[in-house]
Design an enzyme around this catalytic site. Sequence first.
Site, PDB file in Angstrom:
ATOM      1  CG  ASP A  93      -0.203   0.008   2.539  1.00  0.00           C
ATOM      2  OD1 ASP A  93       0.657  -0.869   2.715  1.00  0.00           O
ATOM      3  OD2 ASP A  93      -0.481   0.871   3.393  1.00  0.00           O
ATOM      4  CG  ASP A 122       6.941   4.493   2.321  1.00  0.00           C
ATOM      5  OD1 ASP A 122       6.960   3.332   2.755  1.00  0.00           O
ATOM      6  OD2 ASP A 122       6.341   5.432   2.887  1.00  0.00           O
ATOM      7  CD  GLU A 156       4.114   1.003   6.929  1.00  0.00           C
ATOM      8  OE1 GLU A 156       4.970   1.291   7.780  1.00  0.00           O
ATOM      9  OE2 GLU A 156       3.703   1.825   6.074  1.00  0.00           O
ATOM     10  CD  GLU A 157       2.715   4.356   4.132  1.00  0.00           C
ATOM     11  OE1 GLU A 157       2.663   5.032   5.174  1.00  0.00           O
ATOM     12  OE2 GLU A 157       3.761   4.200   3.482  1.00  0.00           O
ATOM     13  CG  ASP A 180       8.844   0.782   5.030  1.00  0.00           C
ATOM     14  OD1 ASP A 180       8.951   1.639   4.133  1.00  0.00           O
ATOM     15  OD2 ASP A 180       7.832   0.686   5.741  1.00  0.00           O
ATOM     16  CG  HIS A 450       4.788   9.557   3.691  1.00  0.00           C
ATOM     17  ND1 HIS A 450       4.217   9.472   4.937  1.00  0.00           N
ATOM     18  CD2 HIS A 450       5.060   8.279   3.331  1.00  0.00           C
ATOM     19  CE1 HIS A 450       4.150   8.200   5.311  1.00  0.00           C
ATOM     20  NE2 HIS A 450       4.669   7.465   4.338  1.00  0.00           N
TER      21      HIS A 450
END
Length: 477
Positions: A93, A122, A156-157, A180, A450
């Site tokens: 994700d 990421d 995960e996010e 990660d 991000h």
Amino acid sequence: MTDFEAVNWLEEVTKRQDELLADLFHLLRIDSVRNDEKADADNPVGPGPRKAMEEFLKLAERDGFQTEQFGPWAGRVEIGEGDELFGILGHMDVVPVGTGWDTDPFEPEIIDGKIFARGSSDDKGPTVAAYFALKLLRDMGATFNKRIHLIVGTDEESGWQCMDYYFDHAEMPDFGFSPDATFPIINGEKGNVSAELTVQAGTQQEGDLALEHFAAGLRPNMVPQDAQAELTIEAAGFDGGAFLRAYNTYLDNHDLQGEASIQDGTISMDLVGKSAHGSTPEKGVNAGTHLARFLAGFTYTANGADEFLRFLGEIVHGNFDGASLGVDHEDAVMGEVSMNVGIMEFAPAKGGHIDINFRYPKGTNPDQMLEHIQDRLLQFSQIEVTMGEFKKPHYVPADDPLVATLLEVYHKQTGLEPHEQVIGGGTYARLMPRGVAYGALFPDSTDTMHQANEFLALDDLLRATAIYAEAIYRLSR
């Protein structure tokens, strides 16, 4: 028979570069942002994350690996034999795209040696690098005296529900790493908790403006890049022209982009900041708190709106260590608290909602933090706070054999001095009692996680894959 002690790992990876990029690009083209509007029982966080996870498993099945899927949440690639279980945990994700991209975020492009796409760094790029390292070892004839599980998640996010489900149905690795984060290693991760603030719409009072709408932020773990507000002029003598001039001056003084207009007594505003990972809020420019800071200089017809803007603009704006809320704390090994104001919303019918995300070291905890925040909120009659679910700080000592081996491999392949690190970001590594994060960014890499125009340098991808190959070989012997 391959002499693995003499292998030039980077050379072997570079020979197979096209194959590596083909698999990575296939996964990068999948929009795997969580989408609750399209969520259902079969796709609990929307169809994109599940599709990316299943496509990853198909690649492994194509390559002859044994795989297993765990509901719509997670998948696993398996190899090796033995009593001990070695885990490699990544995720498919990605965070929302946001604005400011110069390329299509889901059509990867290599520009000036950099792979631009959402998820490139990421975490699709690093996860594929770890998978490719495993595949390279198998194809070169390596044998493993430990079982190896490469596990990929889909949430995960946001909530980590994928790993909750997975470990309800599967064995916990004895040790392992998550690709990660950054090299040389991350053997400590701060705790993670969000303070959820609710702002009552409040009683009516005299004021120049009514706040009809305010919105900033996509996720608690992202610095908001964009903010919007809509207001109506209530006071007959309000000078709209002066308001617009003051806003333009604010933008100029803080080197910001934004616009404001007035039509039929309605003011529409937007402000553009800079996104960053929520664990390093000082690297971004928070559009929401900036817009609130400007608007806090005016009076409002509902005291809930007044307190919402004043809290954001005067209390938490520009504060990254939590001192303004009394939660600042520093640990000698794990460092300081970090604070990111990630979500800001207000509407007259609903009131306001603010999500403040904290990454905290050993020596403090959410209960203590809540007490300090409540003390600071005594000056606000319309704001209440609760603490959400939290993850405790995680640390694997530097003298642990896992840490020592990974640092030795890093030093051997890069020539750089290895050292332990603690971060505010959270990775799946913390789920394993002896889990660390390991790459794929290097100390000299540009971190765009991000952010708009996320990229992973091609050289970094190849270097990381080579390091993973030797590390997996060493840890599974």
